[in-house]
Design a protein around this motif. Structure first.
Motif, short mmCIF file in Angstrom:
data_model
loop_
_atom_site.label_atom_id
_atom_site.label_comp_id
_atom_site.label_asym_id
_atom_site.label_seq_id
_atom_site.Cartn_x
_atom_site.Cartn_y
_atom_site.Cartn_z
N LEU A 41 -23.85 -9.56 16.86
CA LEU A 41 -23.22 -8.71 17.80
C LEU A 41 -22.15 -9.48 18.41
O LEU A 41 -21.17 -8.87 18.90
N LEU A 45 -18.31 -8.24 18.83
CA LEU A 45 -17.53 -7.92 19.83
C LEU A 45 -16.28 -8.64 20.21
O LEU A 45 -15.16 -8.18 20.90
N LEU A 48 -13.49 -6.87 17.71
CA LEU A 48 -13.54 -5.66 17.67
C LEU A 48 -12.43 -5.00 17.10
O LEU A 48 -12.30 -4.17 16.52
N GLU A 49 -11.40 -5.66 17.08
CA GLU A 49 -9.94 -5.28 16.77
C GLU A 49 -10.15 -5.05 15.39
O GLU A 49 -9.03 -4.56 14.73
N GLN A 50 -11.01 -5.78 14.46
CA GLN A 50 -10.89 -5.87 13.06
C GLN A 50 -11.67 -4.37 12.70
O GLN A 50 -11.38 -4.23 11.55
N TRP A 51 -12.50 -3.70 13.48
CA TRP A 51 -12.78 -2.61 13.18
C TRP A 51 -11.80 -1.41 12.95
O TRP A 51 -10.98 -1.34 13.89
N GLN A 52 -11.95 -0.81 11.77
CA GLN A 52 -11.01 0.36 11.62
C GLN A 52 -11.51 1.65 11.96
O GLN A 52 -12.37 1.80 11.39
N ALA A 53 -10.78 2.19 12.60
CA ALA A 53 -11.01 3.29 13.35
C ALA A 53 -11.56 4.58 12.29
O ALA A 53 -12.41 5.19 12.62
N ASP A 54 -10.89 4.44 11.14
CA ASP A 54 -11.25 5.25 10.15
C ASP A 54 -12.30 5.00 9.02
O ASP A 54 -12.39 5.70 8.33
N LEU B 109 -5.51 -0.02 15.62
CA LEU B 109 -6.79 0.10 16.48
C LEU B 109 -6.75 -0.34 17.79
O LEU B 109 -7.23 0.27 18.66
N VAL B 110 -6.42 -1.49 17.81
CA VAL B 110 -6.34 -2.45 18.94
C VAL B 110 -5.27 -1.61 20.09
O VAL B 110 -6.15 -1.48 21.08
N GLY B 134 -16.16 7.78 15.87
CA GLY B 134 -15.54 6.63 15.29
C GLY B 134 -14.07 7.30 15.16
O GLY B 134 -13.32 6.57 14.53
#
Lengths: 165, 254
Positions: A41, A45, A48-54, B109-110, B134
């Protein structure tokens, strides 16, 4: 009014029980599992910028737990080599109950090689589609399905037929 | 009929559809040995779940809930970081690698996260975006502008200006927009199940002065390169002309 960050946080917190289950299926000791998840976790955190919103948030978090687990397995292997003078690279196996069919499910899971255990945990326990599981592990679908098949076979042998009436 | 272990496993795991699924179901109905193998596989799944599902009912330890807590919502100082992220993306963009593509997505995303926070501060009538499952969805004045505003026909002083409208390769309508205020942002939203999903959101330069007119003109007249690229990746054919756009609006963007 909730900010996007608050909503993302809420979603991560909602996923914690499943993430704990996943961590526990990788490492049987509940304390180790929570330590693993806590480290994952913190890693998530700060990246977090590496998570892709799609993409699926749960898959992304599973992937980070997986990375943390592989790091842990390697660190354990190094420690064992250091203390035992080489040879044993396996992940601290549990030698109780050697006869077929007398192991608990947790013990049987522990006996699986890492790659099979990951496939079993993601598909059979977490219930993810093959495609998501393959992406999390970082292998082609064919590799995932063959690891899954070997994992299933090994579990059936370790656990015995069970009751499937 | 011969059903391989892998096909049977795929069946048990819910991976088969349509005729393939029907074929296996039929084979199982006609072959008790096969039915036995399916029962064994299902029993294994249940034993595994039974052994690990208990943790779902346990209270999550406080230390994990704390670890899941995000840093406080970013303030204006962090908006400056967007420039760094974009510079990094531009620098790596030339490598044409998967990594670069991922970085672009990550950067958008950022920008989305931070700009989402910025967007909330712009409007006195509430948030312009909201995270849901999401997805970043348009809300408030942004959603209304995307629903109602024809391209280039923003009323004077409107906080949101719609740029161009087009049909995507997947058949949904998409629209670019610019938001003005203390901080400027431009973005791309596509229609998805009665909502506008914000797929890209980029900060635009020159957020220094409080809502100065020069920046507003810049944002309205030219698409930032990252956004132009996003449009090019999605667009099918040409942007809608005024008549096609009006028709799409009257059809409620379906």
């Amino acid at each position: 009014m909730s900010s996007p960050a608050d909503l993302l946080q809420t979603r991560i917190i909602e996923l914690l029980p499943k993430l704990r289950r996943f961590a526990r299926s990788l490492t049987r000791n509940p304390h180790d599992a929570d330590d693993l998840l806590q480290g994952a976790l913190e890693r998530a955190l700060t990246h977090l910028e590496q998570w892709q919103a799609d993409t699926r948030l749960d898959s992304w978090l599973y992937t980070i737990v997986k990375h943390a687990w592989i790091d842990e397995v390697r660190a354990r292997a190094r420690r064992e080599r250091t203390f035992e003078g080489g040879g044993q690279v396996d992940d601290i196996p549990d030698h109780r109950g050697d006869a077929s069919g007398t192991l608990s499910v947790e013990q049987a899971m522990e006996r699986l090689p890492e790659d099979q255990r990951l496939a079993v945990a993601l598909v059979l326990i977490e219930g993810l589609p093959y495609k998501e599981a393959a992406q999390i592990i970082g292998v082609p679908m064919g590799t995932l399905t063959s690891r899954l098949a070997r994992g299933r076979q090994a579990l059936q042998e370790l656990l015995g037929p069970g009751d499937c009436a | 009929m011969n059903i391989s272990d892998e096909l049977l496993a795929a069946f048990v795991d819910g991976e088969l559809e349509g005729t393939e699924r029907a074929r296996v179901e039929q084979a199982i109905a006609q072959d008790s040995q096969l039915a036995q193998r399916v029962a064994q596989q299902r029993a294994l799944r249940e034993r595994l779940r039974g052994a690990f599902d208990g943790v779902l009912q346990e209270a999550v330890p406080k230390r994990l809930a704390q670890a899941a807590r995000l840093a406080p919502a970013p303030g204006p100082a962090q908006v400056i970081d967007l420039a760094r992220v974009r510079a990094e993306r531009a620098r790596r963009g030339s490598q044409r690698s998967v990594k670069a593509r991922r970085l672009t997505l990550a950067a958008s995303l950022v920008v989305g996260l931070l700009a989402g926070v910025v967007l909330q501060r712009l409007s006195t009538s509430g948030a312009l975006t909201e995270f849901h499952d999401g997805s970043l969805l348009a809300r408030g004045a942004l959603a209304r502008a995307l629903d109602e505003q024809l391209a280039g026909a923003a009323p004077a002083g409107a906080p949101v200006r719609v740029g161009l409208s087009f049909k995507s390769r997947t058949g949904s309508y998409c629209r670019t927009f610019a938001v003005s205020g203390n901080h400027l942002a431009a973005g791309l939203a596509c229609r998805d199940q009665e909502q506008w999903q914000v797929l890209n959101l980029v900060g635009t330069e020159g957020a220094g002065g409080a809502g100065n007119g020069q920046n507003m003109r810049m944002a309205a007249s030219s698409l930032p390169p990252a956004l132009l690229q996003a449009v090019n990746e999605r667009i099918s054919g040409e942007p809608l002309n005024a008549a096609a756009e009006a028709k799409a609006r009257s059809d409620d963007w379906h």
